[in-house]
Design a protein around this motif. Structure first.
Motif, PDB file in Angstrom:
ATOM      1  N   MET A  87       0.831  -1.206   0.000  1.00  0.00           N
ATOM      2  CA  MET A  87       0.000   0.000   0.000  1.00  0.00           C
ATOM      3  C   MET A  87       0.864   1.255   0.000  1.00  0.00           C
ATOM      4  O   MET A  87       0.604   2.221  -0.738  1.00  0.00           O
ATOM      5  N   LEU A  88       1.902   1.261   0.817  1.00  0.00           N
ATOM      6  CA  LEU A  88       2.782   2.429   0.884  1.00  0.00           C
ATOM      7  C   LEU A  88       3.455   2.695  -0.453  1.00  0.00           C
ATOM      8  O   LEU A  88       3.500   3.836  -0.931  1.00  0.00           O
ATOM      9  N   LEU A  89       3.984   1.635  -1.068  1.00  0.00           N
ATOM     10  CA  LEU A  89       4.820   1.801  -2.259  1.00  0.00           C
ATOM     11  C   LEU A  89       4.033   1.919  -3.556  1.00  0.00           C
ATOM     12  O   LEU A  89       4.567   2.428  -4.552  1.00  0.00           O
ATOM     13  N   THR A  90       2.784   1.470  -3.559  1.00  0.00           N
ATOM     14  CA  THR A  90       2.020   1.527  -4.806  1.00  0.00           C
ATOM     15  C   THR A  90       0.867   2.524  -4.773  1.00  0.00           C
ATOM     16  O   THR A  90       0.325   2.863  -5.821  1.00  0.00           O
ATOM     17  N   VAL A  91       0.499   2.994  -3.594  1.00  0.00           N
ATOM     18  CA  VAL A  91      -0.572   3.990  -3.486  1.00  0.00           C
ATOM     19  C   VAL A  91      -0.020   5.335  -3.020  1.00  0.00           C
ATOM     20  O   VAL A  91      -0.219   6.366  -3.670  1.00  0.00           O
ATOM     21  N   TYR A  92       0.703   5.328  -1.915  1.00  0.00           N
ATOM     22  CA  TYR A  92       1.195   6.591  -1.349  1.00  0.00           C
ATOM     23  C   TYR A  92       2.371   7.174  -2.137  1.00  0.00           C
ATOM     24  O   TYR A  92       2.350   8.342  -2.528  1.00  0.00           O
ATOM     25  N   VAL A  93       3.413   6.397  -2.349  1.00  0.00           N
ATOM     26  CA  VAL A  93       4.627   6.947  -2.958  1.00  0.00           C
ATOM     27  C   VAL A  93       4.397   7.471  -4.374  1.00  0.00           C
ATOM     28  O   VAL A  93       4.842   8.588  -4.703  1.00  0.00           O
ATOM     29  N   PRO A  94       3.706   6.747  -5.265  1.00  0.00           N
ATOM     30  CA  PRO A  94       3.495   7.311  -6.608  1.00  0.00           C
ATOM     31  C   PRO A  94       2.750   8.642  -6.598  1.00  0.00           C
ATOM     32  O   PRO A  94       2.991   9.499  -7.439  1.00  0.00           O
ATOM     33  N   LEU A  95       1.854   8.811  -5.643  1.00  0.00           N
ATOM     34  CA  LEU A  95       1.109  10.065  -5.536  1.00  0.00           C
ATOM     35  C   LEU A  95       1.987  11.203  -5.033  1.00  0.00           C
ATOM     36  O   LEU A  95       1.871  12.348  -5.490  1.00  0.00           O
ATOM     37  N   LEU A  96       2.897  10.899  -4.110  1.00  0.00           N
ATOM     38  CA  LEU A  96       3.596  11.954  -3.373  1.00  0.00           C
ATOM     39  C   LEU A  96       5.031  12.225  -3.822  1.00  0.00           C
ATOM     40  O   LEU A  96       5.586  13.268  -3.474  1.00  0.00           O
ATOM     41  N   ARG A  97       5.650  11.334  -4.556  1.00  0.00           N
ATOM     42  CA  ARG A  97       7.101  11.407  -4.724  1.00  0.00           C
ATOM     43  C   ARG A  97       7.591  12.647  -5.466  1.00  0.00           C
ATOM     44  O   ARG A  97       8.755  13.026  -5.335  1.00  0.00           O
ATOM     45  N   ALA A  98       6.722  13.299  -6.243  1.00  0.00           N
ATOM     46  CA  ALA A  98       7.122  14.542  -6.916  1.00  0.00           C
ATOM     47  C   ALA A  98       6.885  15.763  -6.033  1.00  0.00           C
ATOM     48  O   ALA A  98       7.161  16.894  -6.457  1.00  0.00           O
ATOM     49  N   PHE A  99       6.387  15.557  -4.811  1.00  0.00           N
ATOM     50  CA  PHE A  99       6.067  16.635  -3.877  1.00  0.00           C
ATOM     51  C   PHE A  99       5.009  17.558  -4.512  1.00  0.00           C
ATOM     52  O   PHE A  99       4.502  17.286  -5.596  1.00  0.00           O
ATOM     53  N   TYR A 100       4.700  18.660  -3.827  1.00  0.00           N
ATOM     54  CA  TYR A 100       3.705  19.602  -4.372  1.00  0.00           C
ATOM     55  C   TYR A 100       4.022  21.007  -3.871  1.00  0.00           C
ATOM     56  O   TYR A 100       3.264  21.596  -3.102  1.00  0.00           O
ATOM     57  N   PRO A 101       5.140  21.591  -4.312  1.00  0.00           N
ATOM     58  CA  PRO A 101       5.580  22.892  -3.791  1.00  0.00           C
ATOM     59  C   PRO A 101       4.718  24.064  -4.223  1.00  0.00           C
ATOM     60  O   PRO A 101       4.869  25.159  -3.686  1.00  0.00           O
ATOM     61  N   GLU A 102       3.815  23.856  -5.184  1.00  0.00           N
ATOM     62  CA  GLU A 102       2.945  24.952  -5.606  1.00  0.00           C
ATOM     63  C   GLU A 102       1.928  25.317  -4.535  1.00  0.00           C
ATOM     64  O   GLU A 102       1.454  26.452  -4.473  1.00  0.00           O
ATOM     65  N   ALA A 103       1.561  24.359  -3.718  1.00  0.00           N
ATOM     66  CA  ALA A 103       0.580  24.606  -2.663  1.00  0.00           C
ATOM     67  C   ALA A 103       1.251  25.320  -1.493  1.00  0.00           C
ATOM     68  O   ALA A 103       2.472  25.509  -1.458  1.00  0.00           O
ATOM     69  N   ASN A 104       0.445  25.741  -0.531  1.00  0.00           N
ATOM     70  CA  ASN A 104       1.028  26.295   0.686  1.00  0.00           C
ATOM     71  C   ASN A 104       1.963  25.270   1.323  1.00  0.00           C
ATOM     72  O   ASN A 104       1.782  24.064   1.189  1.00  0.00           O
ATOM     73  N   GLY A 105       2.959  25.777   2.043  1.00  0.00           N
ATOM     74  CA  GLY A 105       4.054  24.926   2.491  1.00  0.00           C
ATOM     75  C   GLY A 105       3.686  23.818   3.444  1.00  0.00           C
ATOM     76  O   GLY A 105       4.442  22.859   3.593  1.00  0.00           O
ATOM     77  N   ASN A 106       2.534  23.914   4.104  1.00  0.00           N
ATOM     78  CA  ASN A 106       2.166  22.807   4.993  1.00  0.00           C
ATOM     79  C   ASN A 106       1.930  21.527   4.203  1.00  0.00           C
ATOM     80  O   ASN A 106       2.077  20.432   4.740  1.00  0.00           O
ATOM     81  N   TRP A 107       1.575  21.641   2.925  1.00  0.00           N
ATOM     82  CA  TRP A 107       1.382  20.452   2.089  1.00  0.00           C
ATOM     83  C   TRP A 107       2.700  19.678   1.953  1.00  0.00           C
ATOM     84  O   TRP A 107       2.767  18.491   2.242  1.00  0.00           O
TER      85      TRP A 107
END
Length: 665
Positions: A182-202
């Motif tokens: 679940m971590l490696l196939t659901v969470y990591v693909p979604l998050l690994r590029a980060f999201y610096p465009e949003a407010n920094g708490n993201w």
């Protein structure tokens, strides 16, 4: 179950601490730092300390532990409600499964802690029930807050799983593998590029979850990516992007709830890294400590210096983030944290006291190192709360309901003079054309020039009326380049609109010569020019320029001619330029300062920070000196030299602080 596997029946806390220090110092034969387990928010020594204090009934740990026991999800009656598709729109709109996911992550952490303290296997089995329910079901996240929700929950799941795996042999290998999948196939693909465009708490939350996954899954590459992102992440991400040299945070002008949320996840990132032998707490001269002290000070009712208007929303509502910070800086590093210490006392339900706080245990020194101090560079940059000159003799005074251009034309007819602007927003229906021998003086931050996009026929607030304009002074006012005079409840949303390719061209000051004659003797003093999609200030064909204590920031968007062509300050074919005590920050797609075909240019004592490209870019120039500046958090180098055809000559760079820039100067 073997006695040695029971929590608390292993090595003593002192022995655990020694083993952890040895592990952090050790290096494997391949030269890689070993990964410590458990090693996310709590190490074995932390867990043993917690258990001993709670079982002994000592305060404040016992009271904090009682909060855990009375928290939602603490009961063994808790039932996870997994969803295949978790959906959450902006500000929780249309959520499906998000609340249930968050409740389960929190409950899993709670039951693992109860297992460790009490030894009751029912709590370990409850945590496994929660893990199995979600890891066998969850497939993806959708809509606006998908990455935010994943950032909030992934790290909390991992922290619980990390402790359980290290202490409970009853968790089967098959169940662990399913959780890892679940971590490696659901969470990591979604998050690994980060999201610096949003407010920094993201990105702070995303960094925590990715780092926690890296530890649990022993993915060193993922861990290293987080360490780098913390140090030099772009947008609103890295530590010097989220916390400014003054201690002000990226979200301070939004509200204090989100500001504390961002700080809390940065704290978590630092704790995990510290447990793995990497010191992110110390990054940029303990910048996290500076941001915590600034925020705590404001939360406690004191005023703080700020660029923009710091928000009072949720002021005085203290989040549970102060104790872990206090533990590291005050009790581990022996650095005074007076405001953080006072803020910690105000937290209503401080769960972290039980799990992440030890106090000094009688080992602290009598004398502490000084509290972190704000940068002293360019501290009075830009328009101030009041005019910086006590008395101004004005030839003409203009209020917001009268025409500035008419007054300028009148001064031109008289051969020059001083124009005084009264406080308020001066709406410009067209670009101001500035004649020679004119001084414009405002009243400070409360005096703003705004080119009305609905009425304006020009793209800049002020331009030169003649190609050889000379002897001009602009002082003590603001030029607002945004499409509205004020900001929304979320200033970052305003920035993102300005960053777009098709945003209208809006500049602050554009003084362009014709290539035949020069403009001369221009002075900008305590002037703020901000939020322009074009250059904030552009100077072409000028000699003898003084920029003193100004703030040209938040500008340089994607408007034509596009990415990398617009800056906070763009100079071209200029000579004898002195820039002192000024601030050039947050250029959206450009440099802080661009010096092109410059000669005899001096930049001293300036803050040049968080620009998308270089802090200062120098090309085709000679006799340029950059001294005593702070250049940090830039997307390129702090100070960069380019050779387009001929190399720069006699560039002197000395006594500057260059740090946390993506490229080294």
């Amino acid at each position: 179950m073997a006695a040695a596997a029971l929590p608390g029946l292993g090595p003593t806390p002192a022995a655990d601490a020694q083993q952890e220090r040895a592990a952090r110092a050790a290096v494997t034969q391949k030269g890689k730092r070993p990964i410590v387990h458990p090693g996310i928010l709590q190490t074995r020594a932390d867990l043993e300390f917690m258990k001993a204090k709670i079982n002994a009934g000592e305060e404040p740990w016992k009271s904090a532990w009682n909060m855990w026991l009375t928290s939602p999800g603490a009961s063994l009656d808790f039932k996870p409600k997994p969803f295949v598709h978790v959906t959450r729109g902006a500000y929780a709109a249309g959520q499906q499964g998000g609340v249930e996911l968050s409740e389960s992550a929190t409950a899993a952490n709670n039951h693992v802690m109860q297992w460790y303290v009490t030894g009751n296997e029912a709590h370990a089995r409850k945590a496994i029930e929660i893990f199995d329910a979600w890891s066998s079901t969850l497939a993806d996240f959708f809509e606006n807050d998908a990455m935010l929700l994943a950032g909030w929950t992934g790290g909390e799941f991992c922290n619980a799983a990390e402790i359980l795996r290290s202490t409970y042999p009853g968790w089967s290998a098959q169940s662990q593998e399913q959780f890892k999948r679940m971590l490696l196939t659901v969470y990591v693909p979604l998050l690994r590029a980060f999201y610096p465009e949003a407010n920094g708490n993201w990105d702070a939350a995303i960094m925590y979850t990715l780092l926690a996954i890296g530890v649990f899954c022993e993915d060193r590459d993922l861990m290293e990516a987080v360490y780098r992102h913390y140090r030099v992440g772009l947008g609103n991400s890295g530590i010097t992007r989220y916390i400014y040299p003054s201690g002000q945070c990226e979200e301070s002008c939004r509200d204090q709830g989100h500001t504390q949320l961002g700080l809390s996840y940065l704290v978590n990132v630092c704790v995990v890294a510290w447990n793995q032998g990497v010191d992110l707490f110390a990054e940029a001269d303990n910048r996290l400590a500076l941001g915590m002290e600034y925020t705590a000070r404001y939360m406690l009712g004191e005023e703080v210096p700020a660029y923009g208007k710091i928000s009072e929303q949720t002021r005085g509502k203290f989040g549970d983030l102060y104790h872990p910070v206090l533990q590291h800086y005050r009790y581990e590093k022996h650095i005074a944290m007076p405001y953080t210490e006072r803020a910690a006392e105000k937290v209503q339900r401080a769960h972290t006291v039980a799990t992440m706080f030890r106090g000094d245990s009688g080992n602290g020194p009598a004398d502490l190192k000084p509290a972190p101090g704000a940068s002293k560079i360019a501290t009075t940059a830009g328009a101030q709360a009041a005019t910086t000159v006590a008395t101004t003799v004005a030839d003409i005074t203009v209020s917001p309901d009268h025409s500035i251009q008419d007054a300028l034309d009148e001064l031109k007819a008289k051969g020059g003079g001083t124009l005084s602007l009264t406080a308020g927003v001066h709406i410009l229906t067209a670009t101001l054309k500035l004649p020679s021998r004119v001084t414009i003086v405002g009243t400070g931050l409360d005096c703003e020039l705004f080119l009305d996009p609905a009425k304006g026929v020009g793209e800049a607030a002020i331009i030169n009326a003649e190609p050889d304009m000379h002897d001009v002074v602009l002082r003590d006012f603001v030029i607002e380049g945004g499409q509205t005079p004020g900001t929304s409840h979320d200033p970052n949303s305003d920035v993102q609109r300005r960053r777009l390719m098709y945003s209208p061209i809006r500049a602050g000051i554009v003084f362009q010569g014709d290539g035949k004659v020069l403009q001369r003797n221009l002075r900008f003093e305590h002037l703020t020019v901000r939020n322009c999609t074009y250059n904030a200030v552009e100077l072409f064909g000028v000699e003898q320029v003084d920029v003193v204590n100004c703030d040209f920031s938040g500008s340089g968007g994607m408007a034509p001619p596009g990415h990398g062509k617009n800056h906070n300050l763009k100079t071209n074919r200029v000579s004898r330029v002195t820039i002192t005590g000024s601030r050039f920050a947050d250029s959206m797609w450009g440099h802080g300062i661009a010096v092109i075909f410059g000669q005899d240019v001096s930049i001293q004592g300036c803050e040049i920070t968080r620009n998308e490209l270089d802090g200062v870019m120098i090309a085709e120039s000679r006799h340029v000196t950059i001294e005593g500046c702070l250049a940090e958090g830039n997307g390129g180098a702090g100070i960069a030299q380019e050779t387009w055809m001929d190399p720069n000559q006699e560039v002197v760079v000395r006594n500057n602080t260059l740090r946390n820039n993506v490229a080294k100067s």
